[in-house]
Design a protein around this motif. Structure first.
Motif, PDB file in Angstrom:
ATOM      1  N   LEU A  40      64.944 -12.886  39.578  1.00  0.00           N
ATOM      2  CA  LEU A  40      64.983 -11.487  39.155  1.00  0.00           C
ATOM      3  C   LEU A  40      65.919 -11.373  37.967  1.00  0.00           C
ATOM      4  O   LEU A  40      67.055 -11.849  38.019  1.00  0.00           O
ATOM      5  CB  LEU A  40      65.464 -10.596  40.303  1.00  0.00           C
ATOM      6  N   ASP A  41      65.471 -10.749  36.905  1.00  0.00           N
ATOM      7  CA  ASP A  41      66.293 -10.666  35.702  1.00  0.00           C
ATOM      8  C   ASP A  41      66.516  -9.231  35.244  1.00  0.00           C
ATOM      9  O   ASP A  41      66.821  -8.972  34.075  1.00  0.00           O
ATOM     10  CB  ASP A  41      65.693 -11.496  34.563  1.00  0.00           C
ATOM     11  N   GLY A  42      66.370  -8.288  36.153  1.00  0.00           N
ATOM     12  CA  GLY A  42      66.636  -6.884  35.845  1.00  0.00           C
ATOM     13  C   GLY A  42      66.771  -6.099  37.129  1.00  0.00           C
ATOM     14  O   GLY A  42      66.444  -6.597  38.205  1.00  0.00           O
ATOM     15  N   LEU A  43      67.271  -4.890  37.035  1.00  0.00           N
ATOM     16  CA  LEU A  43      67.429  -4.004  38.186  1.00  0.00           C
ATOM     17  C   LEU A  43      67.115  -2.582  37.766  1.00  0.00           C
ATOM     18  O   LEU A  43      67.314  -2.226  36.596  1.00  0.00           O
ATOM     19  CB  LEU A  43      68.865  -4.072  38.727  1.00  0.00           C
ATOM     20  N   PRO A  44      66.657  -1.758  38.708  1.00  0.00           N
ATOM     21  CA  PRO A  44      66.249  -2.084  40.079  1.00  0.00           C
ATOM     22  C   PRO A  44      64.918  -2.827  40.117  1.00  0.00           C
ATOM     23  O   PRO A  44      64.130  -2.758  39.180  1.00  0.00           O
ATOM     24  CB  PRO A  44      66.128  -0.707  40.729  1.00  0.00           C
ATOM     25  N   VAL A  45      64.693  -3.524  41.232  1.00  0.00           N
ATOM     26  CA  VAL A  45      63.415  -4.186  41.467  1.00  0.00           C
ATOM     27  C   VAL A  45      62.922  -3.792  42.855  1.00  0.00           C
ATOM     28  O   VAL A  45      63.669  -3.894  43.829  1.00  0.00           O
ATOM     29  CB  VAL A  45      63.534  -5.726  41.390  1.00  0.00           C
TER      30      VAL A  45
END
Length: 231
Positions: A200-205
């Motif tokens: 995962l390379d971003g948020l939110p997911v």
């Protein structure tokens, strides 16, 4: 009227020129370029601008920590050599770009900002991740997503503004739709191991599973109405 118009144009051009001059000192680069430039430059200075708590839990090797949100960011930044390249990063890239902009204002001439932050760094196969398990492991996660016919996992963080904006209605949906889907919230900082393994390379997911198989994923902010459509 003509004089006022010409004056306005002159001011606008001056503003754009200043902005352009500042941006020349900042290069936002991907993980590969960031790592290559960092390795090839013997005079590099690596700056982690997250909180001390985030830094202590995980950071890029040889980085030093100056919290962007602290009152003494400028004072501490002045201790670095403005004539040498400085590399900055945070969790996903927002704070580090703000910090890079401030460093440019302070007179730093060569600034590299890590696109996607340490989340992108850790999600890249060519970077090393800690062998220490932090939070839920892959086996526990596999059991979690199979613990009900339909499961929604919400990866979030306390520092993530979109995450906090979504939190109230996700909690509401968690209660309202308990009979239809199991909704679980996981803090990305407290569950770093599975975040890295899922790349995962971003948020939110938000990830929705049916009988343990992923059927839908959303990265970034999503409204309550749009989220409901997928649940």
């Amino acid at each position: 009227m003509k004089i006022k118009f010409l004056t306005l144009i002159a001011i606008s051009l001056l503003f754009l020129n200043c902005q352009g001059q500042q941006s020349k000192n900042i290069q936002t680069v991907d993980v590969k370029s960031f790592a290559e430039k960092l390795k090839s430059n013997k005079n590099s200075q690596l700056l982690d601008v997250r909180t001390p708590e985030e830094f202590n839990s995980d950071h890029i090797e040889n980085a030093t920590n100056v919290n962007w949100n602290s009152d003494d960011f400028i004072t501490k930044s002045e201790n670095y050599d403005k004539s040498k390249p400085i590399f900055v990063y945070c969790k996903v890239g927002g704070r580090s770009y703000q910090a890079a902009t401030k460093l440019a204002e302070l007179g730093f001439k060569e600034i590299y900002n890590l696109e996607g932050g340490i989340m992108k760094w850790n999600a890249t196969e060519n970077t090393k991740s800690s062998s220490k398990i932090i939070g839920i492991c892959d086996q526990e996660y596999a059991e979690l997503i199979k613990s009900s016919d339909r499961v929604m996992i919400d990866f979030n963080a306390k520092w993530c503004a979109p995450c906090q904006k979504m939190k109230p209605y996700i909690l509401k949906l968690q209660a309202e739709m308990a009979a239809k889907i199991k909704i679980v919230q996981l803090d990305a900082d407290e569950n770093k191991t599975i975040v890295d393994q899922l790349k995962l390379d971003g948020l939110p997911v938000i990830i929705v599973y049916e009988k343990g198989i992923e059927v839908w994923r959303n990265i970034g902010y999503i409204t309550e109405d749009d989220l409901r459509k997928h649940l």
